[in-house]
Design a protein around this motif. Structure first.
Motif, PDB file in Angstrom:
ATOM      1  N   UNK A 164       0.828  -1.212   0.000  1.00 44.58           N
ATOM      2  CA  UNK A 164       0.000   0.000   0.000  1.00 44.58           C
ATOM      3  C   UNK A 164       0.859   1.258   0.000  1.00 44.58           C
ATOM      4  N   UNK A 165       1.946   1.222   0.785  1.00 48.02           N
ATOM      5  CA  UNK A 165       2.842   2.377   0.829  1.00 48.02           C
ATOM      6  C   UNK A 165       3.511   2.593  -0.523  1.00 48.02           C
ATOM      7  N   UNK A 166       3.946   1.504  -1.147  1.00 53.48           N
ATOM      8  CA  UNK A 166       4.593   1.616  -2.458  1.00 53.48           C
ATOM      9  C   UNK A 166       3.614   2.133  -3.509  1.00 53.48           C
ATOM     10  N   UNK A 167       2.368   1.683  -3.426  1.00 54.12           N
ATOM     11  CA  UNK A 167       1.359   2.159  -4.372  1.00 54.12           C
ATOM     12  C   UNK A 167       1.102   3.643  -4.191  1.00 54.12           C
ATOM     13  N   UNK A 168       1.071   4.091  -2.927  1.00 55.87           N
ATOM     14  CA  UNK A 168       0.849   5.510  -2.655  1.00 55.87           C
ATOM     15  C   UNK A 168       2.014   6.353  -3.173  1.00 55.87           C
ATOM     16  N   UNK A 169       3.233   5.862  -2.975  1.00 59.03           N
ATOM     17  CA  UNK A 169       4.409   6.588  -3.455  1.00 59.03           C
ATOM     18  C   UNK A 169       4.411   6.638  -4.979  1.00 59.03           C
ATOM     19  N   UNK A 170       4.076   5.506  -5.609  1.00 54.17           N
ATOM     20  CA  UNK A 170       4.038   5.460  -7.075  1.00 54.17           C
ATOM     21  C   UNK A 170       3.030   6.460  -7.623  1.00 54.17           C
ATOM     22  N   UNK A 171       1.891   6.602  -6.934  1.00 57.99           N
ATOM     23  CA  UNK A 171       0.880   7.559  -7.377  1.00 57.99           C
ATOM     24  C   UNK A 171       1.401   8.992  -7.251  1.00 57.99           C
ATOM     25  N   UNK A 172       2.115   9.271  -6.170  1.00 58.75           N
ATOM     26  CA  UNK A 172       2.671  10.609  -5.980  1.00 58.75           C
ATOM     27  C   UNK A 172       3.730  10.915  -7.040  1.00 58.75           C
ATOM     28  N   UNK A 207       5.401  13.765 -11.831  1.00 55.02           N
ATOM     29  CA  UNK A 207       5.925  13.694 -13.195  1.00 55.02           C
ATOM     30  C   UNK A 207       4.969  14.380 -14.171  1.00 55.02           C
ATOM     31  N   UNK A 208       3.669  14.144 -14.002  1.00 56.54           N
ATOM     32  CA  UNK A 208       2.690  14.784 -14.877  1.00 56.54           C
ATOM     33  C   UNK A 208       2.735  16.300 -14.716  1.00 56.54           C
ATOM     34  N   UNK A 209       2.882  16.763 -13.480  1.00 53.84           N
ATOM     35  CA  UNK A 209       2.940  18.202 -13.232  1.00 53.84           C
ATOM     36  C   UNK A 209       4.156  18.820 -13.927  1.00 53.84           C
ATOM     37  N   UNK A 235      10.709  21.896  -6.954  1.00 57.06           N
ATOM     38  CA  UNK A 235      10.722  22.172  -5.511  1.00 57.06           C
ATOM     39  C   UNK A 235       9.317  22.065  -4.927  1.00 57.06           C
ATOM     40  N   UNK A 236       8.331  22.672  -5.582  1.00 55.04           N
ATOM     41  CA  UNK A 236       6.968  22.629  -5.067  1.00 55.04           C
ATOM     42  C   UNK A 236       6.423  21.207  -5.026  1.00 55.04           C
ATOM     43  N   UNK A 237       6.807  20.407  -6.005  1.00 52.12           N
ATOM     44  CA  UNK A 237       6.382  19.014  -5.986  1.00 52.12           C
ATOM     45  C   UNK A 237       6.928  18.274  -4.787  1.00 52.12           C
ATOM     46  N   UNK A 255      18.721   4.872  -0.751  1.00 50.44           N
ATOM     47  CA  UNK A 255      18.662   6.048  -1.622  1.00 50.44           C
ATOM     48  C   UNK A 255      18.112   5.732  -3.017  1.00 50.44           C
ATOM     49  N   UNK A 256      17.611   4.516  -3.220  1.00 58.34           N
ATOM     50  CA  UNK A 256      17.110   4.149  -4.547  1.00 58.34           C
ATOM     51  C   UNK A 256      15.973   5.070  -4.989  1.00 58.34           C
ATOM     52  N   UNK A 257      15.031   5.314  -4.089  1.00 63.44           N
ATOM     53  CA  UNK A 257      13.904   6.173  -4.431  1.00 63.44           C
ATOM     54  C   UNK A 257      14.373   7.595  -4.738  1.00 63.44           C
ATOM     55  N   UNK A 258      15.274   8.123  -3.916  1.00 64.49           N
ATOM     56  CA  UNK A 258      15.791   9.467  -4.146  1.00 64.49           C
ATOM     57  C   UNK A 258      16.549   9.548  -5.476  1.00 64.49           C
ATOM     58  N   UNK A 259      17.251   8.481  -5.818  1.00 62.35           N
ATOM     59  CA  UNK A 259      17.968   8.455  -7.099  1.00 62.35           C
ATOM     60  C   UNK A 259      17.001   8.541  -8.270  1.00 62.35           C
ATOM     61  N   UNK A 260      15.865   7.813  -8.164  1.00 65.28           N
ATOM     62  CA  UNK A 260      14.865   7.875  -9.236  1.00 65.28           C
ATOM     63  C   UNK A 260      14.259   9.271  -9.330  1.00 65.28           C
ATOM     64  N   UNK A 261      14.048   9.897  -8.185  1.00 59.25           N
ATOM     65  CA  UNK A 261      13.508  11.259  -8.191  1.00 59.25           C
ATOM     66  C   UNK A 261      14.503  12.223  -8.830  1.00 59.25           C
ATOM     67  N   UNK A 262      15.778  12.032  -8.547  1.00 58.30           N
ATOM     68  CA  UNK A 262      16.813  12.884  -9.144  1.00 58.30           C
ATOM     69  C   UNK A 262      16.837  12.713 -10.662  1.00 58.30           C
ATOM     70  N   UNK A 263      16.660  11.487 -11.131  1.00 57.35           N
ATOM     71  CA  UNK A 263      16.662  11.236 -12.576  1.00 57.35           C
ATOM     72  C   UNK A 263      15.464  11.907 -13.251  1.00 57.35           C
ATOM     73  N   UNK A 264      14.292  11.830 -12.615  1.00 59.57           N
ATOM     74  CA  UNK A 264      13.098  12.469 -13.167  1.00 59.57           C
ATOM     75  C   UNK A 264      13.276  13.983 -13.218  1.00 59.57           C
ATOM     76  N   UNK A 265      13.790  14.539 -12.123  1.00 58.40           N
ATOM     77  CA  UNK A 265      14.007  15.997 -12.098  1.00 58.40           C
ATOM     78  C   UNK A 265      15.038  16.402 -13.149  1.00 58.40           C
TER      79      UNK A 265
END
Length: 235
Positions: A75-83, A88-90, A105-107, A217-227
């Protein structure tokens, strides 16, 4: 050799005998009925059947806890994936490249409940060279960002990028301010590559454990790649 010279029978001998004599308890069922154990729960003597039932209940309880933990993690992973999807859409909906750093930053602040965040991007195209997000980045910070092959997480030790945060990013003795940081290098390609960084995203929290040095840091790394992918439009 008389009986007094025979080695004593050990528990291992009994275990081996029973393991190699599966019909023993069929022929001597009364032995099983007479076996008693001390229950670890009630500390009273219980039969073998009762003890086996207790052990089975313990195993079932442990399995139920594991299933509940798996469901909670799912459930937590699904919630994070939705965020991540919404963030990403924003970013894709941003039409003016100059608005992208603020959108990143606002995201972070809104979607991921990060108390403080700041960003700097360098080596941008000429139309963005005088923007606030492209100012105040020295050579040491650029070299430091390039040296990061994964996000840095840990206490706020007065890193220069912490000064980009609102209020100067100070960590106060009373526990307020930016106590822990996550520094995300922004670069083209994978976050763990040796490609020179062209930016740095700073996340901060008043909670010293929010960005602990032992966290993954895997999740943070993916966020860095998207940004990074979004901010590439500035170059």
């Amino acid at each position: 050799m008389n009986s007094s010279q025979l080695p004593p029978i050990t528990e291992e001998d009994i275990v081996e005998f029973l393991a190699h004599t599966p019909g023993f308890f069929e022929r001597h069922a009364e032995v099983l009925a007479s076996v008693q154990f001390t229950s670890p729960h009630s500390h009273r003597a219980v039969s073998l059947q009762e003890r086996q039932a207790e052990m089975l209940r313990e195993k079932i309880k442990a399995l139920e806890q594991r299933v509940m933990e798996m469901v909670r993690n799912s459930n937590e992973n699904a919630a994070i994936a939705q965020k991540v999807h919404e963030w990403s859409c924003a970013l894709q909906r941003v039409t003016a490249p100059a608005d992208l750093p603020d959108a990143v930053v606002q995201g972070m602040l809104q979607q991921f409940d990060v108390p403080q965040a700041a960003i700097r991007v360098w080596d941008v195209a000429a139309p963005y060279a005088h923007a606030a997000f492209a100012q105040g980045v020295g050579g040491d910070v650029r070299a430091f960002a390039t040296s990061l092959t994964m996000p840095f997480c840990g206490p706020n030790l007065g890193f220069e990028p912490a000064g980009w945060l609102p209020g100067g990013g100070l960590a106060h003795a009373d526990g307020s301010g930016a106590q822990s940081l996550a520094l995300l290098p922004l670069r083209e390609g994978p976050a763990n590559s040796a490609t020179p960084a062209f930016g740095l995203l700073v996340l901060a929290s008043h909670d010293p454990q929010r960005f602990d040095a032992t966290m993954g840091t895997d999740f943070l790394s993916r966020m860095a790649e998207l940004a990074s992918a979004a901010l590439a439009r500035l170059r």
